[in-house]
Motif scaffolding. Structure first.
Motif: not given
Lengths: 166, 668, 201
Positions: B314, B373, C43-48
């Motif tokens: 990421f 997600i 948001l994706l990072g948080w989801g991760l």
């Protein structure tokens, strides 16, 4: 007025009753195809991204048995799907229910599609505007409307693009 | 011992990549050719080093060195030799090493080229390549190291996941990896141009074939993946819009949009920014795809298990994404293209519309894939998005794309006349309509979706075939060649254009097959006692009995014997089977099928009740036109090969183009 | 060929001259797009981070939940309760499923232990993980289970506890802290030892 209501209710009952009686079947009468038709829209709960109708695990077998039982009780497909969503969470549905936050998955693509369409049309329009403001290069590009006898102008273009006439 | 060599060599490879990154940066900033040359040499060294590491793993797999965790996880003593070798990419750590190997091969090849005319970009190209390779080597060395040792030595390994033992799965991942890594080269050139502020067409011209080759491998990977799913996963389908499938499909979509819009830039010098954006998007999606598949954020059938590498991927994704974005913004004024479109009815506009549709499909797929997600963040529940969503949203978009595919080649650069276009479309449209009307009543077709889809496919196919006809005819008239000579020299002289049309034809043939399966698939599931039959379509299938036997490699095989009758005539004995890897208790369902041009009869065992019960439940599919999907895929690949094949003529043209590039007035 | 190649460039230069005023680098639209993309990635990072979120740890607070008991498996006659209702008691929270083979190894042990400790301030609570009710009931009858049991409605409890599979057992102390986590079938010795330890405190 009231008469109509009673009449309507009576009619409804008359329609529903035989249906309800018919709907009660023995579990053995429900075919695997009927079960799969419902299971297709559910996901296996323990192995993700596997539709329930093709999942070989014991859990899925149990779930299909439950579907069979509910079909025998006369439940409809939406009712069964609702039952599973209520008991095991909406994540078991292969299509998110169209309500609440889940609507975004449907709305966002459409909005983006329209937005993209808008940007696409706008940039095309602007590029076109830039074109009309200038002397059209197409004047030399498109062949002059000469007396077309047999020559297909499109073929002419191909010949030019392929360099056949060189 | 061997493993230690591999480990050390992997570590040195990382050092070489890090050194190459620094040296190339020095070379670029201080304009020191010696530093650049040194960086180049460092890159050249990576491939042999990673090759040694890979060889060490393969040796350990063959020798059964179960002290290595990776070897113990993906192999076992009983596994056939070829599987021991392919187990190199059968698990997380090994496949990352394999990825590194392929990337290193491409970097090696890229460094051996001269890149005449674009030498000024090379230091920065090396920098981008070294950073990318460095990241993957970092992961391989410190996060997912295939040389990690177990605290004890097991007597035997767990063996390769049965799902991964199919030939399709052996070839499919390397193809995807090859596609991904080869797209790194155009990305590196794009970034170098961007940093240099030299945003003309140089990078596109010079990396065109790399892009095409990358795209070829991606396409091949996708098609093979579909075939693997059809043969092994046992649901009678080839594509399920699974997050992992989407992960490789999304970069393909972006790359396809790029391959189309790049033609506008080459022809008209327009959309430089757009194309730069597309190649960046492709690369980002490739990293994003790898991230989804390998981190376990979105669990899926063949995702590797939850892994610590997620955050690192990421982070790398963010670096690539924002680095590229900031560079683009800084260089924005350089992209100012003052070109214009003369008409909405022009090739330029058609390509732009093509890009719009491709990106729409991409966005819809991205949202569907990312939604689990997103929904977990917002509602706390991980919502799945399955096939119905994609079919509803992407179906119409694909239809529009197919229509455009037929019509767009008829448009001309700058401006086409509506009247002329109408004239070229009138007859094909009429013929198509009559054809579909006949099919509607003869077959008969049902609903409106499949007739509409078939109309579009037939229409576009006629138009595409006419393109071949017109080109051949033009040569025959212009050069006085015979039909065959004209046709073959047309192909040879205009590879890119006609290769492209072959690809279009392949897609149309695939679409034809997809319509057949999507709209006319029949399936049934039924319990049969010995001697009983089921009927599906024209077919009747009789259950003759079961047998159980031990296969190679600790397999217990339960095989059904079924007689298949086509309209009452015995055509084939089908033997679907269940395989059980007895030691690990992993079951596999292997379907059997009868394939004809028209359809497949596909059957698998759902449940066997044992010898005493003498009954089993079967699931049978009647898949019309499924083989057209594979045939179309074959045509597609041939077309791509035609378009990408290097030839002496092309080299001459390229040399000429490079000379003419020096003169500002050279356009076409 | 020649006539085509000269054309676009001729017009290019004119247009270049016409549009030579360079616009600002950052326009509101671009800024908005940038912010939008950044938000998406964040948001994706948080989801991760979220999806890698750690399970409750021993010594940490037990995630709260609500259960709706199976008929006949209620706790103190109530049809539903929350974790707070159990305050002051030791809660042995056991995740199981009828399709789970290993759960069967510990089923009798759990029931016996419940009977031994039920009057000493220890509550056993079974939660059936992705299980269909008829099967769950069959299992409960088969093993003569008498302690409270409930389905894991919508999978919320198993999610809150981040279970990796079934069976899994969480022992929650009188103050609502997770005292012990056991993955897989629990053994008699461990179970007694853990409960006794908490009872002595």
């Amino acid at each position: 007025m009231k008469v109509w209501v009673y009449l309507g209710l009576g009619l409804l009952l008359a329609l529903l009753l035989p249906g309800a009686v018919l709907a009660q079947r023995s579990v053995g009468d429900v075919t695997a195809d009927e079960v799969n038709a419902v299971a297709r829209d559910l996901f296996c709960p323990t192995c993700e991204s596997t539709p329930l109708d093709v999942c070989p695990t014991q859990t899925c077998q149990d779930w299909r048995d439950l579907i069979r039982q509910q079909l025998a009780e006369g439940k409809s497909k939406p009712e069964i799907l609702d039952y599973f969503a209520a008991n095991f969470g909406p994540q078991v549905l292969s299509e998110p229910p169209r309500q609440g936050f889940n609507l975004t998955v449907w709305v966002v693509p459409v909005v983006l599609l329209l937005l993209g369409g808008g940007i696409f049309s706008f940039s095309l329009y602007r590029l076109k505007q830039a074109g009309t403001a200038l002397p059209a290069p197409a004047a030399t590009q498109s062949p002059p409307p000469k007396t077309n006898t047999t020559l297909d102008p499109y073929r002419e273009q191909i010949e030019r693009e392929l360099g056949v006439g060189e | 011992m061997i493993a230690d060599i591999g480990q050390i060599s992997l570590l040195i490879a990382f050092g070489a990549a890090a050194y190459a990154a620094i040296a190339s940066l020095v070379g670029a900033v201080q304009n020191r050719p010696a530093a650049t040359a040194s960086a180049r040499n460092a890159i050249l060294v990576i491939f042999p080093l990673v090759a040694v590491s890979s060889a060490a793993i393969i040796y350990s797999l063959l020798a059964g060195d179960f002290s290595l965790q990776y070897v113990a996880n993906v192999s076992s003593l009983g596994m056939p030799t070829y599987l021991k070798v392919t187990a190199l990419w059968g698990g997380q750590a090994g496949s990352l090493l394999f990825w590194n190997l392929l990337l290193a091969v491409f970097l090696f090849a890229a460094m051996l080229r001269q890149w005449r005319g674009e030498e000024h970009l090379i230091p920065l190209v090396i920098f981008v390549l070294a950073v990318t390779q460095g990241f993957f080597l970092l992961v391989s060395n410190f996060l997912e190291n295939p040389f990690t040792r177990l605290p004890f030595i097991p007597a035997d390994g767990q063996g390769l996941n049965p799902l991964l033992r199919h030939p399709g799965m052996i070839i499919h991942p390397p193809m995807l990896y090859l596609g991904f890594v080869s797209l790194t080269i155009p990305y590196a050139f794009a970034m170098a141009s961007l940093i240099k502020g030299d945003v003309d067409d140089g990078w596109i011209r010079i990396t065109r074939r790399w892009t095409l080759v990358g795209w070829l491998f991606l396409s091949l990977g996708l098609i093979l993946g579909g075939r693997w799913a059809y043969d092994v996963l046992g649901w009678g389908g080839y594509w399920a819009w699974d997050p992992v499938e989407n992960a490789s499909f999304m970069p393909w979509l972006a790359a396809t949009a790029f391959l189309h819009s790049v033609m506008i830039q080459e022809k008209r010098g327009m959309f430089r920014l757009w194309n730069m954006g597309l190649i960046i998007l492709t690369f980002c999606l490739m990293i994003y795809g790898t991230f989804i598949v390998r981190s376990g954020v979105i669990t899926s059938v063949h995702s590797f298990a939850q892994s610590p590498i997620g955050p690192y991927f990421f982070g790398f994704l963010c670096l690539v994404f924002f680095g590229s974005l900031v560079l683009i913004i800084l260089r924005l004024d350089q992209f100012k293209s003052s070109h214009h479109i003369s008409s909405f009815l022009s090739r330029e506009a058609a390509f732009l519309f093509n890009n719009y549709i491709f990106l729409s499909i991409l966005v819809a797929t991205f949202i569907g894939t990312t939604f689990p997600i997103l929904s977990e963040l917002v509602t706390g529940e991980k919502m799945n998005v399955g096939e119905p969503y994609y079919e509803k949203v992407n179906g119409p978009l694909f239809a529009a794309l197919l229509l455009l595919m037929g019509v767009a080649p008829l448009t001309m650069w700058y401006r086409s006349s509506a009247q002329r276009l109408q004239m070229s479309l009138r007859w094909p449209a009429l013929v198509t309509t009559i054809f579909i009307a006949v099919l509607y009543f003869v077959i008969p077709l049902h609903g409106w979706g499949s007739p509409l889809g078939l109309w579009i496919i037939t229409f576009s196919t006629i138009l595409t075939l006419l393109e071949f006809g017109k080109g051949t005819h033009a040569r025959m008239k212009g050069k006085g060649e015979s039909v065959w000579v004209a046709f073959s020299s047309l192909m040879a002289r205009n590879r890119r254009r006609y290769g492209g049309y072959w690809i279009h034809l392949g897609v149309l043939v695939m679409a034809f097959g997809i319509i057949g399966v999507e709209f006319y698939q029949q399936q049934t599931q039924i319990r049969l006692a010995t001697g009983q039959s089921l009927s599906l379509g024209r077919y009747t299938m009789t259950f003759n009995g079961m047998r159980e036997y031990a296969g190679a490699d600790d397999l217990l095989i339960t095989e059904a014997n079924l007689s298949l009758y086509d309209n009452g005539r015995l055509v084939k004995t089908l033997t679907p089977r269940n395989e059980l890897y007895t030691r690990t208790r992993q079951p596999m369902t292997i379907p059997d099928l009868r394939a004809t041009i028209g359809e497949d009869f596909y059957v698998l065992i759902v449940n066997w009740e044992g010898f005493s019960a003498n009954a089993a439940t079967f699931r049978a599919y009647f898949n019309p036109l499924i083989n057209w999907v594979w045939a179309g895929g074959f045509i597609f690949i041939i077309g791509t090969l035609i378009a990408a094949w290097p030839d002496p003529v092309d080299e001459k043209v390229k040399a000429a183009a490079q000379i003419s590039a020096l003169q500002p007035a050279a356009g076409d | 060929m020649a006539e085509i190649s000269t054309n676009p460039n001729a017009t290019t230069d004119e247009a270049q001259a016409a549009a030579d005023v360079s616009p600002p680098l950052v326009t509101p639209l671009r800024a908005a797009a940038l912010v939008g993309l950044f938000a998406l990635l964040a948001l994706l990072g948080w989801g991760l981070v979220n999806s890698n979120r750690s399970r409750p740890i021993e010594g940490g607070p037990a995630p709260r939940f609500t259960v709706q008991y199976y008929d006949g498996y209620e706790w103190q006659g109530k049809t539903s309760s929350t974790l707070d209702d159990f305050a002051g008691q030791i809660v042995v929270l056991n995740f199981w499923a009828s399709w789970c083979v290993e759960c069967r190894y510990e089923a009798d042990l759990l029931e016996d232990t419940w009977r031994a400790y039920r009057d000493k301030g220890v509550l056993f609570l079974g939660v059936a993980y992705v299980d269909v009710e008829p099967k769950s009931r069959g299992y409960l009858t088969e093993f003569n289970v008498t302690y409270p049991n409930a389905p894991d409605l919508r999978g919320l409890i198993s999610k809150a506890y981040g279970i990796t599979g079934v069976p899994e057992t969480f022992i929650i102390d009188q103050q609502g802290q997770v005292a012990y986590i056991h993955i897989g079938p629990i053994t008699e010795q461990t179970l007694y030892q853990q409960i006794d330890r908490l009872l002595q405190n």
